[in-house]
Design an enzyme around this catalytic site. Structure first.
Site, short mmCIF file in Angstrom:
data_model
loop_
_atom_site.label_atom_id
_atom_site.label_comp_id
_atom_site.label_asym_id
_atom_site.label_seq_id
_atom_site.Cartn_x
_atom_site.Cartn_y
_atom_site.Cartn_z
CE LYS A 142 2.70 2.79 10.65
NZ LYS A 142 2.02 4.01 11.10
CB ILE A 148 -0.97 0.01 1.21
CG1 ILE A 148 -1.96 -1.14 1.11
CG2 ILE A 148 -1.71 1.34 1.28
CD1 ILE A 148 -2.98 -1.21 2.25
N GLY A 149 1.86 1.28 0.88
CA GLY A 149 2.72 2.47 0.91
C GLY A 149 3.77 2.38 1.99
CG HIS A 150 7.17 2.19 1.33
ND1 HIS A 150 7.86 1.06 1.66
CD2 HIS A 150 6.62 1.96 0.11
CE1 HIS A 150 7.73 0.18 0.67
NE2 HIS A 150 6.98 0.70 -0.28
N GLY A 151 6.00 4.69 5.01
CA GLY A 151 6.09 5.91 5.82
C GLY A 151 7.44 5.95 6.51
N GLY A 159 7.74 2.61 8.74
CA GLY A 159 7.62 1.26 8.21
C GLY A 159 6.82 1.22 6.93
CB THR A 160 6.29 -1.13 4.41
OG1 THR A 160 6.38 -2.37 5.10
CG2 THR A 160 7.67 -0.68 4.02
CG ASP A 167 2.46 13.60 11.96
OD1 ASP A 167 2.75 14.68 11.40
OD2 ASP A 167 2.93 12.50 11.60
N1 LIG Z 1 -5.37 1.17 7.57
C1 LIG Z 1 -4.91 1.58 6.39
N2 LIG Z 1 -5.57 1.27 5.26
C2 LIG Z 1 -5.13 1.68 4.05
N3 LIG Z 1 -4.01 2.42 3.87
C3 LIG Z 1 -3.29 2.75 4.96
C4 LIG Z 1 -3.69 2.34 6.27
N4 LIG Z 1 -2.78 2.84 7.16
C5 LIG Z 1 -1.86 3.50 6.43
N5 LIG Z 1 -2.16 3.45 5.12
C6 LIG Z 1 -1.41 4.06 4.02
O1 LIG Z 1 -0.11 3.50 4.01
C7 LIG Z 1 0.85 4.49 3.65
C8 LIG Z 1 1.96 4.51 4.68
O2 LIG Z 1 1.40 4.89 5.91
P1 LIG Z 1 2.27 5.30 7.16
O3 LIG Z 1 1.33 5.63 8.26
O4 LIG Z 1 3.28 4.24 7.42
O5 LIG Z 1 3.10 6.56 6.68
P2 LIG Z 1 2.72 8.07 6.25
O6 LIG Z 1 1.65 8.60 7.16
O7 LIG Z 1 2.44 8.11 4.76
O8 LIG Z 1 4.08 8.81 6.47
P3 LIG Z 1 4.79 9.21 7.85
O9 LIG Z 1 4.80 7.99 8.72
O10 LIG Z 1 6.13 9.58 7.38
O11 LIG Z 1 3.97 10.32 8.41
C9 LIG Z 1 0.09 5.81 3.54
O12 LIG Z 1 -0.18 6.07 2.18
C10 LIG Z 1 -1.20 5.56 4.26
O13 LIG Z 1 -2.27 6.29 3.75
#
Ligand SMILES: Nc1ncnc2c1ncn2[C@@H]1O[C@H](COP(=O)(O)OP(=O)(O)OP(=O)(O)O)[C@@H](O)[C@H]1O
Length: 339
Positions: free
Chosen positions: A91, A70-73, A76-77, A185
């Site tokens: 996550k 789905i994505g990376h933050g 983590g991923t 945040d």
């Molecule tokens: N429960 C979920 N369902 C669908 N997508 C999700 C869910 N939780 C997180 N994501 C998506 O996964 C991706 C990574 O999320 P994550 O919370 O790890 O980082 P972030 O918020 O994008 O960045 P950072 O942690 O740097 O603030 C984002 O695009 C987020 O929208």
């Protein structure tokens, strides 16, 4: 999920007593590896217990089937997985010996588990803690709002923002009143939307425990959404939930106009946040109530910003609570149009 399922083994009380160490770089408990280790051991006792369809079951990590990324933050991923035909967003955050990073992971886990009874916060089914990582199993949402803006390439209509504002303010209000926590945040990437148009807040890694309603670290959060009081290097004072109210105001401007309101390098943007007049909505394009809501959230002096009770009482929010806006239909249409 009930309260004992999450980190209930920590003997969590209902008052503001910190349960997990705050991930604030200068907090006195920082660097207390022993404490983080202890909390991790308590959390480990519930590892693998998933709460699904009203029942708890012990699951094995190998039963989670990877579907897609789905994505990376920064922590983590996130990937889409399936467990016995239930789709989840998992996550994965690598375990680390750095106690700040580890307390961030535990904070994220703690808040999401604690908030099982809030319909405006993304639901957690349970988690796995292995020797390598922590995996949090959440309900799988369709997208976050920053990705949605990129995808649809146009602003979000005011009536949709009305509905979305209600959910986010209620989520922040819940965290404050029920758990004495501020998010710290708030930004479009931490607001998720599902296919039925339900809007939820996520990502609590840098949430802060409030002591006498105030938080005490300036370090955490995305600086571009921080209120001027949190960016000012000469301000050694603590801050309160009204810093999240600024972040909310900025987020609403970005959603309503389709773009983040400041330009330039990150340094330029932070300088403008501290020195320039805050952004406003164009009264020719938006209702006076919406313009007013944004204006009061984006006050330079945090004392002039509203609290959540005042926001929930605001005419913009009251009006949209009464509307039958179909967020699901709008979302399906914009996703279809942008295919
Ligand atoms: N429960 C979920 N369902 C669908 N997508 C999700 C869910 N939780 C997180 N994501 C998506 O996964 C991706 C990574 O999320 P994550 O919370 O790890 O980082 P972030 O918020 O994008 O960045 P950072 O942690 O740097 O603030 C984002 O695009 C987020 O929208």
């Amino acid at each position: 999920m009930d309260r004992n399922f999450g980190l209930g083994g920590l003997n969590i009380s209902d008052n503001a007593t910190p349960r997990l160490p705050s991930p604030e770089p200068h907090h006195p408990s920082r660097g207390n590896n022993h404490n983080v280790q202890e909390l991790l051991e308590v959390a480990e006792r519930n590892s693998g217990v998933l709460s699904l369809q009203g029942a708890k079951r012990k699951a094995e990590l190998k039963e989670l089937e990877f579907v897609e990324d789905i994505g990376h933050g920064s922590c983590g991923t996130v990937s889409k997985c399936s467990y016995q035909s239930v789709t989840m967003a998992v996550k994965t955050m690598p375990r680390t010996t750095n106690s700040y990073e580890m307390s961030r992971i535990l904070m994220d886990l703690d808040v999401i588990c604690l908030s099982f009874d809030c319909p405006y916060i993304v639901r957690c089914f349970g988690y796995f803690i292995t020797s390598y990582d922590v995996r949090v199993c959440m309900e799988c949402m369709a997208t976050c709002l920053d990705r949605l803006l990129v995808r649809i390439q146009k602003p979000i209509p005011e009536d949709i923002i009305g509905k979305l504002s209600i959910s986010i303010i209620k989520a922040l209000h819940y965290l404050k009143t029920k758990h004495q926590i501020m998010h710290r945040d708030v930004k479009p990437s931490n607001i998720l939307l599902d296919w039925s148009g339900v809007i939820k807040l996520c990502d609590f890694g840098i949430a802060g425990r409030l002591i006498e309603s105030r938080a005490h670290s300036k370090q955490a959060g995305c600086p571009l959404y921080m209120g001027p009081e949190r960016l000012d290097p000469n301000n050694f004072n603590s801050y309160d939930i009204r810093s999240d109210v600024w972040s909310l105001g900025l987020t609403l401007v970005e959603l309503a106009t389709g773009k983040y309101p400041y330009a330039g390098t990150e340094f330029d943007m932070m300088t403008k946040i501290m020195n320039d007049e805050p952004p406003r909505l164009n009264p020719g394009k938006f209702s006076p109530e919406f313009c007013h809501l944004v204006e009061i959230c984006l006050q330079r002096d945090p004392n002039n910003r509203p609290n959540y009770d005042q926001l929930l009482d605001h005419p913009f929010i009251k009006y949209h609570e009464e509307q039958d806006t179909d967020v699901e239909e709008w979302f399906a249409n914009v996703m279809g149009d942008s295919d």
